[in-house]
Motif scaffolding. Structure first.
Motif, mmCIF file in Angstrom:
data_model
loop_
_atom_site.group_PDB
_atom_site.id
_atom_site.type_symbol
_atom_site.label_atom_id
_atom_site.label_comp_id
_atom_site.label_asym_id
_atom_site.label_seq_id
_atom_site.Cartn_x
_atom_site.Cartn_y
_atom_site.Cartn_z
ATOM 1 N N ALA A 84 0.977 -1.302 -0.045
ATOM 2 C CA ALA A 84 0.126 -0.064 0.011
ATOM 3 C C ALA A 84 0.734 1.250 -0.102
ATOM 4 C CB ALA A 84 -0.934 -0.004 1.172
ATOM 5 N N ILE A 85 1.943 1.182 0.729
ATOM 6 C CA ILE A 85 2.926 2.358 0.734
ATOM 7 C C ILE A 85 3.621 2.415 -0.673
ATOM 8 C CG2 ILE A 85 5.006 3.166 1.691
ATOM 9 C CD1 ILE A 85 4.521 1.641 4.339
ATOM 10 N N VAL A 86 3.899 1.560 -1.245
ATOM 11 C CA VAL A 86 4.633 1.725 -2.626
ATOM 12 C C VAL A 86 3.374 2.211 -3.702
ATOM 13 C CG1 VAL A 86 5.649 0.676 -4.563
ATOM 14 C CG2 VAL A 86 6.050 -0.247 -2.242
ATOM 15 N N ARG A 87 2.340 1.686 -3.497
ATOM 16 C CA ARG A 87 1.270 2.162 -4.314
ATOM 17 C C ARG A 87 0.809 3.676 -4.324
ATOM 18 N NH1 ARG A 87 -1.674 -2.595 -2.589
ATOM 19 N NH2 ARG A 87 -1.096 -4.380 -3.920
ATOM 20 N N GLU A 88 0.940 4.076 -2.749
ATOM 21 C CA GLU A 88 0.599 5.478 -2.590
ATOM 22 C C GLU A 88 1.778 6.420 -3.152
ATOM 23 O OE1 GLU A 88 -0.144 8.263 1.388
ATOM 24 O OE2 GLU A 88 0.644 6.245 1.469
ATOM 25 N N ALA A 89 2.938 5.968 -3.064
ATOM 26 C CA ALA A 89 4.107 6.837 -3.359
ATOM 27 C C ALA A 89 4.418 6.839 -5.045
ATOM 28 C CB ALA A 89 5.531 6.141 -3.053
ATOM 29 N N ALA A 90 3.753 5.995 -5.646
ATOM 30 C CA ALA A 90 3.797 5.713 -7.168
ATOM 31 C C ALA A 90 2.705 6.819 -7.775
ATOM 32 C CB ALA A 90 3.482 4.504 -7.821
ATOM 33 N N GLU A 129 13.123 7.060 -19.303
ATOM 34 C CA GLU A 129 12.087 7.483 -18.489
ATOM 35 C C GLU A 129 11.540 6.469 -17.513
ATOM 36 O OE1 GLU A 129 7.700 8.161 -19.795
ATOM 37 O OE2 GLU A 129 8.247 10.318 -19.608
ATOM 38 N N ALA A 130 11.447 6.504 -16.283
ATOM 39 C CA ALA A 130 10.789 5.631 -15.505
ATOM 40 C C ALA A 130 9.314 5.988 -15.295
ATOM 41 C CB ALA A 130 11.448 5.937 -13.876
ATOM 42 N N ALA A 131 8.493 5.038 -15.576
ATOM 43 C CA ALA A 131 7.163 4.985 -15.628
ATOM 44 C C ALA A 131 6.458 4.172 -14.575
ATOM 45 C CB ALA A 131 6.521 5.051 -17.094
ATOM 46 N N THR A 132 7.071 3.398 -14.237
ATOM 47 C CA THR A 132 6.438 2.215 -13.138
ATOM 48 C C THR A 132 7.526 2.000 -11.921
ATOM 49 O OG1 THR A 132 7.514 0.377 -14.628
ATOM 50 C CG2 THR A 132 5.032 0.999 -14.983
ATOM 51 N N LEU A 133 6.948 1.523 -10.980
ATOM 52 C CA LEU A 133 8.079 0.905 -9.925
ATOM 53 C C LEU A 133 7.545 -0.461 -10.020
ATOM 54 C CD1 LEU A 133 7.391 3.506 -6.827
ATOM 55 C CD2 LEU A 133 9.013 3.366 -8.860
#
Length: 215
Positions: free
Chosen positions: A65-71, A190-194
């Protein structure tokens, strides 16, 4: 019943062109020198680590959930790759420019995920605490605070060190010889995903467990 602990890595996976360059160099070096691993797209993917850690399995949902929120809070951004450098006991790094956007993303992930780690560390990081690995006091302190030698939340100064690992050697001296003998071209993407990934031997990336789009 013993606590179940998982190793996880929050990473940026570069596009095909950058992956091919990293893999080609890893293969080239391995043909001339004995190294600990060779990059591929099966179980040792080229990647840029944002935070790598051990975490109780019961906290995995909160971590995701933290990673999704940051992304979600960020737009795609540019990653610039430069030359080779040497880490610790023998890592050979393709350095990335430590931009403000990379630093802030790293800082947010580390700050929010560290409490979920509950002071567990990855087994392969134990030498950084015991002194068996050749790292300086800042990186050893980072291990104690964040569970990783290259994590930091206080400033853009070391030890946060964005990079793609090309390979690693048994000694720092061997890695320094490789850094002097080989080179990597400047590249950007370009970074577009984590990605949330597992962790393989020598900190390798065995592939993505979950992909999360930015924005």
């Amino acid at each position: 019943m013993p606590e179940k602990i998982a190793d996880r890595n929050i990473v940026i996976l570069p596009p095909e062109k950058v992956m091919e360059a990293a893999i080609a160099k890893s293969v080239e070096i391995s043909k001339q020198h004995k190294t600990n691993f060779v990059l591929n797209k099966k179980d040792q993917w080229p990647h840029l680590t944002l935070h790598q850690f051990a975490i109780p399995e019961r906290n995995l949902g909160k971590m995701k959930a933290i990673v999704r929120e940051a992304a979600k809070a960020r737009k795609p951004f540019t990653v610039r790759l430069m030359g080779l450098s040497v880490f610790g006991g023998g890592g050979l790094f393709w350095d990335a420019e430590k931009t403000e956007v990379l630093w802030q993303l790293h800082k947010e992930l580390v700050t929010k995920i560290v409490p979920l780690q509950e002071e567990y560390i990855m087994k392969q990081h134990a030498p950084f605490i015991t002194g068996e690995a050749d790292v300086d006091i800042l990186k050893r302190r980072s291990m104690h605070r964040y569970g990783h030698p290259l994590a930091n939340t206080e400033s853009m100064d070391p030890p946060f060190w964005p990079h793609i690992t090309i390979t690693s050697c048994k000694t720092k001296q061997e890695a320094e010889q490789l850094a002097a003998q080989f080179s990597m071209p400047p590249m950007e993407f370009e970074a577009a995903t984590l990605h949330i990934a597992g962790v393989g031997p020598s900190g390798t990336c065995p592939g993505s467990l979950e992909e999360i789009a930015l924005g």
